[in-house]
Write a protein that holds these residues in place. Structure first.
Motif, PDB file in Angstrom:
ATOM      1  N   PRO A 167      55.568  -9.439 -30.564  1.00 53.67           N
ATOM      2  CA  PRO A 167      55.006 -10.512 -29.733  1.00 53.67           C
ATOM      3  C   PRO A 167      54.037 -11.416 -30.482  1.00 53.67           C
ATOM      4  O   PRO A 167      53.849 -12.570 -30.091  1.00 53.67           O
ATOM      5  CB  PRO A 167      54.292  -9.750 -28.607  1.00 53.67           C
ATOM      6  CG  PRO A 167      54.864  -8.375 -28.621  1.00 53.67           C
ATOM      7  CD  PRO A 167      55.211  -8.113 -30.048  1.00 53.67           C
ATOM      8  N   ALA A 168      53.429 -10.900 -31.549  1.00 52.84           N
ATOM      9  CA  ALA A 168      52.445 -11.695 -32.285  1.00 52.84           C
ATOM     10  C   ALA A 168      53.092 -12.828 -33.067  1.00 52.84           C
ATOM     11  O   ALA A 168      52.491 -13.893 -33.245  1.00 52.84           O
ATOM     12  CB  ALA A 168      51.647 -10.798 -33.226  1.00 52.84           C
ATOM     13  N   THR A 169      54.314 -12.611 -33.550  1.00 56.27           N
ATOM     14  CA  THR A 169      54.989 -13.611 -34.390  1.00 56.27           C
ATOM     15  C   THR A 169      56.243 -14.190 -33.759  1.00 56.27           C
ATOM     16  O   THR A 169      56.733 -15.228 -34.210  1.00 56.27           O
ATOM     17  CB  THR A 169      55.382 -13.001 -35.740  1.00 56.27           C
ATOM     18  OG1 THR A 169      56.382 -11.988 -35.528  1.00 56.27           O
ATOM     19  CG2 THR A 169      54.169 -12.374 -36.432  1.00 56.27           C
ATOM     20  N   GLY A 170      56.779 -13.498 -32.754  1.00 53.42           N
ATOM     21  CA  GLY A 170      58.053 -13.915 -32.168  1.00 53.42           C
ATOM     22  C   GLY A 170      59.262 -13.376 -32.902  1.00 53.42           C
ATOM     23  O   GLY A 170      60.403 -13.605 -32.473  1.00 53.42           O
TER      24      GLY A 170
ATOM     25  N   GLY B 160      51.075  -4.035 -26.552  1.00 48.28           N
ATOM     26  CA  GLY B 160      50.014  -4.718 -27.257  1.00 48.28           C
ATOM     27  C   GLY B 160      49.085  -3.727 -27.924  1.00 48.28           C
ATOM     28  O   GLY B 160      49.170  -2.505 -27.675  1.00 48.28           O
ATOM     29  N   PRO B 161      48.191  -4.183 -28.780  1.00 47.12           N
ATOM     30  CA  PRO B 161      47.340  -3.279 -29.570  1.00 47.12           C
ATOM     31  C   PRO B 161      46.525  -2.306 -28.735  1.00 47.12           C
ATOM     32  O   PRO B 161      46.299  -1.165 -29.155  1.00 47.12           O
ATOM     33  CB  PRO B 161      46.430  -4.246 -30.336  1.00 47.12           C
ATOM     34  CG  PRO B 161      47.199  -5.529 -30.401  1.00 47.12           C
ATOM     35  CD  PRO B 161      47.987  -5.601 -29.128  1.00 47.12           C
ATOM     36  N   ALA B 162      46.076  -2.733 -27.554  1.00 49.00           N
ATOM     37  CA  ALA B 162      45.266  -1.863 -26.705  1.00 49.00           C
ATOM     38  C   ALA B 162      46.020  -1.407 -25.452  1.00 49.00           C
ATOM     39  O   ALA B 162      45.404  -0.841 -24.536  1.00 49.00           O
ATOM     40  CB  ALA B 162      43.978  -2.582 -26.303  1.00 49.00           C
ATOM     41  N   LEU B 163      47.320  -1.636 -25.419  1.00 50.49           N
ATOM     42  CA  LEU B 163      48.163  -1.262 -24.263  1.00 50.49           C
ATOM     43  C   LEU B 163      47.660  -1.901 -22.963  1.00 50.49           C
ATOM     44  O   LEU B 163      47.693  -1.274 -21.907  1.00 50.49           O
ATOM     45  CB  LEU B 163      48.237   0.262 -24.107  1.00 50.49           C
ATOM     46  CG  LEU B 163      48.924   1.036 -25.230  1.00 50.49           C
ATOM     47  CD1 LEU B 163      48.869   2.530 -24.944  1.00 50.49           C
ATOM     48  CD2 LEU B 163      50.364   0.593 -25.424  1.00 50.49           C
ATOM     49  N   THR B 164      47.232  -3.156 -23.060  1.00 47.09           N
ATOM     50  CA  THR B 164      46.688  -3.831 -21.883  1.00 47.09           C
ATOM     51  C   THR B 164      47.596  -4.934 -21.340  1.00 47.09           C
ATOM     52  O   THR B 164      47.320  -5.486 -20.277  1.00 47.09           O
ATOM     53  CB  THR B 164      45.320  -4.454 -22.204  1.00 47.09           C
ATOM     54  OG1 THR B 164      45.456  -5.322 -23.334  1.00 47.09           O
ATOM     55  CG2 THR B 164      44.291  -3.374 -22.508  1.00 47.09           C
ATOM     56  N   ASP B 165      48.666  -5.266 -22.074  1.00 47.95           N
ATOM     57  CA  ASP B 165      49.562  -6.342 -21.655  1.00 47.95           C
ATOM     58  C   ASP B 165      50.786  -5.752 -20.967  1.00 47.95           C
ATOM     59  O   ASP B 165      51.441  -4.837 -21.505  1.00 47.95           O
ATOM     60  CB  ASP B 165      50.015  -7.170 -22.862  1.00 47.95           C
ATOM     61  CG  ASP B 165      48.852  -7.823 -23.579  1.00 47.95           C
ATOM     62  OD1 ASP B 165      47.829  -8.104 -22.918  1.00 47.95           O
ATOM     63  OD2 ASP B 165      48.954  -8.046 -24.797  1.00 47.95           O
ATOM     64  N   LEU B 166      51.105  -6.257 -19.781  1.00 47.46           N
ATOM     65  CA  LEU B 166      52.258  -5.770 -19.037  1.00 47.46           C
ATOM     66  C   LEU B 166      53.460  -6.663 -19.349  1.00 47.46           C
ATOM     67  O   LEU B 166      53.499  -7.838 -18.977  1.00 47.46           O
ATOM     68  CB  LEU B 166      51.983  -5.780 -17.537  1.00 47.46           C
ATOM     69  CG  LEU B 166      53.091  -5.161 -16.676  1.00 47.46           C
ATOM     70  CD1 LEU B 166      53.114  -3.637 -16.844  1.00 47.46           C
ATOM     71  CD2 LEU B 166      52.928  -5.541 -15.205  1.00 47.46           C
TER      72      LEU B 166
END
Length: 289
Positions: A44-47, A243-249
């Motif tokens: 997700p960071a780069t596509g 995501g890095p902190a497992l916070t994005d759904l």
């Protein structure tokens, strides 16, 4: 609480996007395009998106402890190593039946569901597969075996057979994997969509995508609906924290069966959506085999 603000993690026209899983070892979101036989590994960071094409329809793909992926295919469970080589772990070919959603339990066993292509009642099953390929049929007489997840302590398992319009809960023996005392956690109201894939967060709440309902619901451990995520497509299929902190759904979606007029009204159908800072998820357990 109702939320309607989402971002696009990956704009794509997947026919039947499904099964998102965050792989922390690679910082990638794994998801599948079922009927096109594609396993996507999205950064997700780069596509950047690495696509593995399978020889059969693929219902789910999960990371392995040894590297590579385990996949729920039409004829059974296969494995890809980190170099892309394939072998079968166990097969159960059955005419008119394919693999659907799957999940890995807290001890590293794969729970793999099946369904008939025509979604005929009772044509699917739920199996538990260990690292050696030893297999137990946990449930038969299933119509569309779908979402699976475990409570933070591993003592409850949540499960969706979409045709029931329910999210069910079982008590689990963590060590043996035996489940018992099946009961409804929540029922989705008629007309509100059909429950599909699910995930469980660090608070023990269950998030369920509603096919045909343009929404993801969150239920507390006692079955109370406490959050509704409105999505700009009619067919969200599954969700997972990443995501890095497992916070994005992350939410996968589908275009399958939609006519041209419907697709014109929902240009993001088939894309992967994301709700940042939705909560905190549980780390995905890799398959031990």
């Amino acid at each position: 609480m109702t939320i309607s603000k989402l971002d696009v993690a990956q704009r794509v026209e997947a026919d039947l996007g499904e099964g998102p899983t965050w792989n922390p070892a690679a910082s990638r979101l794994i998801w599948v395009n079922v009927l096109d036989g594609e396993v996507h590994q999205l950064d997700p960071a780069t596509g950047a998106d690495d696509v593995l094409r399978t020889d059969q329809h693929v219902g789910a793909a999960k990371p392995r402890t040894a590297g590579g992926l385990v996949v729920n295919l039409r004829d059974g469970i296969g494995r890809y190593d980190s170099a892309g080589s394939f072998d079968w772990l166990v097969t159960w070919p059955e005419d008119g039946v394919r693999g659907n959603d799957a999940a890995v339990d807290p001890t590293g066993r794969l729970w793999a569901g099946t369904m008939r292509y025509d979604a005929a009642p009772g044509g699917g099953a739920l199996r538990r597969v260990d690292a050696a390929g030893d297999t137990v049929v946990v449930l038969d007489d299933v119509t569309i075996s779908n979402g699976l997840g475990w409570s933070p302590d591993g003592c409850r398992m949540y499960y969706v057979d979409t045709a029931t319009n329910r999210i069910d809960v079982f008590d689990v023996d963590v060590h043996t994997g035996l489940v018992h005392d099946r009961r409804p956690l929540a029922t989705v109201d008629a007309g509100g969509g059909a429950p599909d894939g699910l995930t469980v967060d660090a608070d023990g709440c269950v998030w369920v995508a509603l096919w045909g309902g343009s929404a993801v619901h969150r239920y507390t451990p006692d079955g109370t609906l406490d959050r509704i995520i409105r999505v700009p497509v009619s067919q969200p299929t599954a969700c997972a924290f990443g995501g890095p902190a497992l916070t994005d759904l992350f939410i996968t979606t589908a275009r399958h069966g939609l006519d041209d007029a419907s697709l014109a009204d929902q240009p993001l159908a088939g894309s992967v959506l994301v709700l940042p800072d939705a909560g905190v998820g549980l780390p995905a357990q890799p398959f031990a085999g």
